[in-house]
Design a protein around this motif. Sequence first.
Motif, PDB file in Angstrom:
ATOM      1  N   CYS A 136       1.255  -1.035  -0.389  1.00  0.00           N
ATOM      2  CA  CYS A 136       0.215   0.184  -0.305  1.00  0.00           C
ATOM      3  C   CYS A 136       0.823   1.154   0.230  1.00  0.00           C
ATOM      4  CB  CYS A 136      -0.710   0.017   1.070  1.00  0.00           C
ATOM      5  SG  CYS A 136      -1.717   1.583   0.801  1.00  0.00           S
ATOM      6  N   CYS A 195      -8.813   4.245  -2.183  1.00  0.00           N
ATOM      7  CA  CYS A 195     -10.131   3.260  -1.864  1.00  0.00           C
ATOM      8  C   CYS A 195     -10.662   3.911  -0.644  1.00  0.00           C
ATOM      9  CB  CYS A 195      -8.667   2.170  -1.176  1.00  0.00           C
ATOM     10  SG  CYS A 195      -7.680   2.695  -0.212  1.00  0.00           S
ATOM     11  N   CYS A 244      -7.167   0.572  -6.664  1.00  0.00           N
ATOM     12  CA  CYS A 244      -6.309   0.093  -5.952  1.00  0.00           C
ATOM     13  C   CYS A 244      -5.049   0.238  -7.106  1.00  0.00           C
ATOM     14  CB  CYS A 244      -6.373  -1.175  -4.898  1.00  0.00           C
ATOM     15  SG  CYS A 244      -4.375  -1.175  -4.745  1.00  0.00           S
TER      16      CYS A 244
END
Length: 244
Positions: free
Chosen positions: A140, A146, A206
Amino acid sequence: MREALLKVFRGEKDNGEYVTYKVPIEEGMVVLDAIHYIQAMYDPNLAVRWNCKAAKCGSCSAEVNGRPSLMCKSRMDKFVDGEEITVQPIKSFPHVKDLVSDVSWNYRANEKIPAFTPAPDADWTFYQEDIDRVQEFRKCIECFLCQDVCHVIRDHDRKDFLGPRFMVRSAGLDMHPLDTVERAKFLKEEGGIGLCNITKCCTEVCPESIHITDNAIIPLKERVVDEFYDPIAKFLKSVFGNKK
Protein backbone atom coordinates in the motif's frame (compact mmCIF):
# COMPACT_ATOMS: atom_id res chain seq x y z
CA MET A 1 0.56 17.23 -33.12
CA ARG A 2 -2.49 15.88 -31.34
CA GLU A 3 -4.06 18.05 -28.68
CA ALA A 4 -6.15 17.14 -25.65
CA LEU A 5 -8.74 19.20 -23.87
CA LEU A 6 -8.32 19.11 -20.10
CA LYS A 7 -11.18 20.40 -17.99
CA VAL A 8 -9.52 21.14 -14.65
CA PHE A 9 -11.24 22.19 -11.43
CA ARG A 10 -9.95 25.54 -10.19
CA GLY A 11 -10.85 27.22 -6.92
CA GLU A 12 -10.61 27.01 -3.15
CA LYS A 13 -12.67 25.22 -0.48
CA ASP A 14 -15.29 23.83 -2.85
CA ASN A 15 -15.88 27.21 -4.48
CA GLY A 16 -14.62 27.11 -8.00
CA GLU A 17 -15.23 26.19 -11.60
CA TYR A 18 -13.83 24.05 -14.35
CA VAL A 19 -11.37 25.70 -16.72
CA THR A 20 -10.56 24.05 -20.04
CA TYR A 21 -7.00 23.99 -21.40
CA LYS A 22 -5.54 22.73 -24.67
CA VAL A 23 -2.50 20.52 -24.15
CA PRO A 24 -0.32 18.99 -26.90
CA ILE A 25 0.06 15.24 -26.49
CA GLU A 26 3.48 13.60 -26.72
CA GLU A 27 4.27 9.88 -26.69
CA GLY A 28 4.26 8.36 -23.21
CA MET A 29 2.51 11.34 -21.66
CA VAL A 30 0.36 10.93 -18.53
CA VAL A 31 -2.29 13.23 -17.04
CA LEU A 32 0.23 14.60 -14.52
CA ASP A 33 2.43 15.70 -17.46
CA ALA A 34 -0.54 17.56 -18.88
CA ILE A 35 -1.11 19.28 -15.54
CA HIS A 36 2.56 20.29 -15.46
CA TYR A 37 2.19 21.66 -19.00
CA ILE A 38 -0.73 23.80 -17.82
CA GLN A 39 1.37 25.08 -14.91
CA ALA A 40 4.26 25.91 -17.25
CA MET A 41 2.32 27.44 -20.14
CA TYR A 42 -0.93 28.83 -18.70
CA ASP A 43 -0.97 29.23 -14.93
CA PRO A 44 1.87 28.51 -12.46
CA ASN A 45 -0.61 28.97 -9.59
CA LEU A 46 -2.46 25.73 -10.38
CA ALA A 47 -2.18 23.75 -7.14
CA VAL A 48 -1.42 20.03 -7.43
CA ARG A 49 0.22 17.60 -5.03
CA TRP A 50 2.78 15.19 -6.49
CA ASN A 51 6.21 13.82 -5.72
CA CYS A 52 7.72 10.70 -7.34
CA LYS A 53 5.82 10.51 -10.69
CA ALA A 54 6.41 6.77 -10.52
CA ALA A 55 3.15 5.57 -8.90
CA LYS A 56 4.95 4.89 -5.62
CA CYS A 57 4.39 7.93 -3.41
CA GLY A 58 0.59 8.14 -3.69
CA SER A 59 0.65 11.95 -3.77
CA CYS A 60 -1.00 12.76 -7.11
CA SER A 61 -4.41 11.22 -6.36
CA ALA A 62 -7.27 12.88 -8.22
CA GLU A 63 -10.44 12.00 -10.08
CA VAL A 64 -9.91 11.64 -13.81
CA ASN A 65 -13.20 11.51 -15.71
CA GLY A 66 -14.88 10.76 -12.39
CA ARG A 67 -12.67 7.78 -11.49
CA PRO A 68 -10.26 7.96 -8.52
CA SER A 69 -6.83 7.63 -10.15
CA LEU A 70 -3.16 8.42 -9.80
CA MET A 71 -2.48 11.14 -12.37
CA CYS A 72 1.03 9.79 -12.92
CA LYS A 73 -0.43 6.41 -13.89
CA SER A 74 -3.19 7.70 -16.16
CA ARG A 75 -1.85 7.57 -19.69
CA MET A 76 -3.10 10.19 -22.13
CA ASP A 77 -3.16 7.73 -25.03
CA LYS A 78 -6.04 5.82 -23.44
CA PHE A 79 -8.38 8.72 -24.22
CA VAL A 80 -9.89 9.02 -27.68
CA ASP A 81 -9.16 12.03 -29.89
CA GLY A 82 -11.37 14.98 -29.01
CA GLU A 83 -12.44 13.54 -25.68
CA GLU A 84 -12.62 16.15 -22.94
CA ILE A 85 -10.69 14.91 -19.90
CA THR A 86 -12.07 16.11 -16.57
CA VAL A 87 -9.59 16.37 -13.69
CA GLN A 88 -10.86 17.21 -10.22
CA PRO A 89 -9.70 16.74 -6.61
CA ILE A 90 -10.68 13.63 -4.67
CA LYS A 91 -14.11 14.31 -3.21
CA SER A 92 -14.25 12.46 0.08
CA PHE A 93 -11.99 14.82 2.00
CA PRO A 94 -12.05 18.61 2.51
CA HIS A 95 -11.03 20.60 -0.52
CA VAL A 96 -8.07 22.95 -0.14
CA LYS A 97 -7.29 24.43 -3.56
CA ASP A 98 -7.56 23.35 -7.21
CA LEU A 99 -6.55 19.65 -7.25
CA VAL A 100 -5.47 19.43 -3.61
CA SER A 101 -7.59 17.92 -0.84
CA ASP A 102 -6.84 17.69 2.87
CA VAL A 103 -6.33 13.98 3.63
CA SER A 104 -5.13 14.46 7.21
CA TRP A 105 -8.18 12.63 8.61
CA ASN A 106 -6.61 9.42 7.37
CA TYR A 107 -3.57 9.88 9.58
CA ARG A 108 -5.78 10.43 12.63
CA ALA A 109 -7.68 7.23 11.76
CA ASN A 110 -4.37 5.39 11.51
CA GLU A 111 -3.41 6.46 15.04
CA LYS A 112 -6.44 4.61 16.46
CA ILE A 113 -5.25 1.17 15.34
CA PRO A 114 -3.67 -0.88 18.15
CA ALA A 115 0.03 -1.17 17.42
CA PHE A 116 1.97 -4.32 16.57
CA THR A 117 2.76 -6.03 19.87
CA PRO A 118 4.97 -9.12 19.94
CA ALA A 119 5.33 -11.26 23.04
CA PRO A 120 8.41 -10.42 25.15
CA ASP A 121 9.84 -13.89 24.50
CA ALA A 122 8.83 -14.03 20.82
CA ASP A 123 10.83 -16.24 18.46
CA TRP A 124 11.72 -13.90 15.59
CA THR A 125 12.36 -16.71 13.13
CA PHE A 126 10.33 -16.00 10.00
CA TYR A 127 9.13 -18.46 7.39
CA GLN A 128 8.28 -17.70 3.79
CA GLU A 129 4.64 -18.64 4.35
CA ASP A 130 4.43 -15.99 7.07
CA ILE A 131 5.85 -13.39 4.71
CA ASP A 132 3.56 -14.41 1.86
CA ARG A 133 0.54 -13.98 4.07
CA VAL A 134 1.07 -10.27 4.78
CA GLN A 135 3.40 -9.04 2.03
CA GLU A 136 0.54 -7.95 -0.20
CA PHE A 137 -0.66 -5.51 2.45
CA ARG A 138 2.76 -3.86 2.69
CA LYS A 139 2.48 -2.75 -0.96
CA CYS A 140 0.00 0.00 0.00
CA ILE A 141 1.31 3.45 -0.99
CA GLU A 142 -1.38 5.36 0.95
CA CYS A 143 -2.75 7.19 -2.07
CA PHE A 144 -6.18 7.03 -0.35
CA LEU A 145 -7.99 6.29 -3.61
CA CYS A 146 -9.71 3.39 -1.84
CA GLN A 147 -10.79 5.76 0.91
CA ASP A 148 -12.06 8.22 -1.70
CA VAL A 149 -14.20 5.69 -3.57
CA CYS A 150 -15.55 3.95 -0.45
CA HIS A 151 -19.27 4.75 -0.39
CA VAL A 152 -19.38 4.62 3.42
CA ILE A 153 -16.96 7.56 3.58
CA ARG A 154 -17.82 9.24 0.29
CA ASP A 155 -21.62 9.12 0.22
CA HIS A 156 -22.50 8.79 3.88
CA ASP A 157 -19.59 10.70 5.46
CA ARG A 158 -19.20 7.99 8.10
CA LYS A 159 -15.85 8.86 9.59
CA ASP A 160 -16.52 6.28 12.30
CA PHE A 161 -15.47 3.75 9.65
CA LEU A 162 -11.69 3.44 9.31
CA GLY A 163 -12.00 2.77 5.59
CA PRO A 164 -10.37 0.22 3.27
CA ARG A 165 -6.81 1.51 3.69
CA PHE A 166 -6.90 0.96 7.42
CA MET A 167 -8.66 -2.36 7.16
CA VAL A 168 -5.64 -3.40 5.08
CA ARG A 169 -3.27 -2.14 7.76
CA SER A 170 -5.27 -3.83 10.51
CA ALA A 171 -5.25 -7.10 8.55
CA GLY A 172 -1.48 -6.88 8.08
CA LEU A 173 -0.99 -6.46 11.81
CA ASP A 174 -3.59 -9.01 12.81
CA MET A 175 -2.14 -11.70 10.52
CA HIS A 176 1.45 -11.09 11.57
CA PRO A 177 2.67 -14.34 13.17
CA LEU A 178 4.24 -12.54 16.14
CA ASP A 179 1.46 -10.12 16.95
CA THR A 180 -0.45 -10.79 20.18
CA VAL A 181 -3.17 -8.12 20.07
CA GLU A 182 -6.77 -9.21 19.61
CA ARG A 183 -8.30 -6.53 17.36
CA ALA A 184 -11.80 -7.93 16.79
CA LYS A 185 -13.38 -5.76 19.50
CA PHE A 186 -11.62 -2.66 18.20
CA LEU A 187 -12.69 -3.35 14.60
CA LYS A 188 -16.28 -3.93 15.65
CA GLU A 189 -16.69 -0.98 17.99
CA GLU A 190 -14.21 1.68 16.85
CA GLY A 191 -13.25 0.54 13.36
CA GLY A 192 -16.83 0.30 12.12
CA ILE A 193 -16.13 -2.80 10.07
CA GLY A 194 -19.83 -3.69 10.06
CA LEU A 195 -20.49 -0.66 7.84
CA CYS A 196 -18.63 -2.25 4.90
CA ASN A 197 -20.98 -4.21 2.67
CA ILE A 198 -18.26 -5.56 0.39
CA THR A 199 -18.97 -3.71 -2.84
CA LYS A 200 -15.31 -4.15 -3.86
CA CYS A 201 -15.11 -0.61 -5.27
CA CYS A 202 -11.96 -0.08 -3.17
CA THR A 203 -10.27 -3.08 -4.78
CA GLU A 204 -11.11 -1.83 -8.27
CA VAL A 205 -9.22 1.48 -7.88
CA CYS A 206 -6.15 0.21 -6.00
CA PRO A 207 -3.05 1.07 -8.09
CA GLU A 208 -1.09 -1.73 -6.37
CA SER A 209 -3.78 -4.33 -7.18
CA ILE A 210 -4.17 -5.28 -3.52
CA HIS A 211 -7.15 -7.56 -3.04
CA ILE A 212 -8.51 -5.29 -0.33
CA THR A 213 -11.93 -6.84 0.02
CA ASP A 214 -11.14 -10.53 -0.41
CA ASN A 215 -7.83 -10.71 1.45
CA ALA A 216 -8.18 -8.03 4.13
CA ILE A 217 -11.75 -6.98 4.89
CA ILE A 218 -13.53 -10.32 4.59
CA PRO A 219 -11.04 -12.20 6.84
CA LEU A 220 -11.36 -9.43 9.43
CA LYS A 221 -15.14 -9.62 9.23
CA GLU A 222 -14.91 -13.38 9.77
CA ARG A 223 -12.83 -12.84 12.89
CA VAL A 224 -15.38 -10.39 14.26
CA VAL A 225 -18.20 -12.87 13.56
CA ASP A 226 -16.25 -15.68 15.24
CA GLU A 227 -15.59 -13.53 18.28
CA PHE A 228 -19.03 -12.01 18.81
CA TYR A 229 -21.71 -13.87 16.88
CA ASP A 230 -20.72 -17.52 16.31
CA PRO A 231 -21.80 -19.63 19.34
CA ILE A 232 -19.71 -22.65 18.23
CA ALA A 233 -16.55 -20.55 17.85
CA LYS A 234 -17.17 -18.95 21.25
CA PHE A 235 -17.61 -22.38 22.83
CA LEU A 236 -14.39 -23.70 21.26
CA LYS A 237 -12.48 -20.65 22.47
CA SER A 238 -13.82 -21.19 25.98
CA VAL A 239 -12.44 -24.74 25.83
CA PHE A 240 -9.16 -24.30 23.93
CA GLY A 241 -8.35 -20.68 24.65
CA ASN A 242 -8.35 -17.52 22.54
CA LYS A 243 -5.30 -18.14 20.36
CA LYS A 244 -4.84 -16.02 17.23
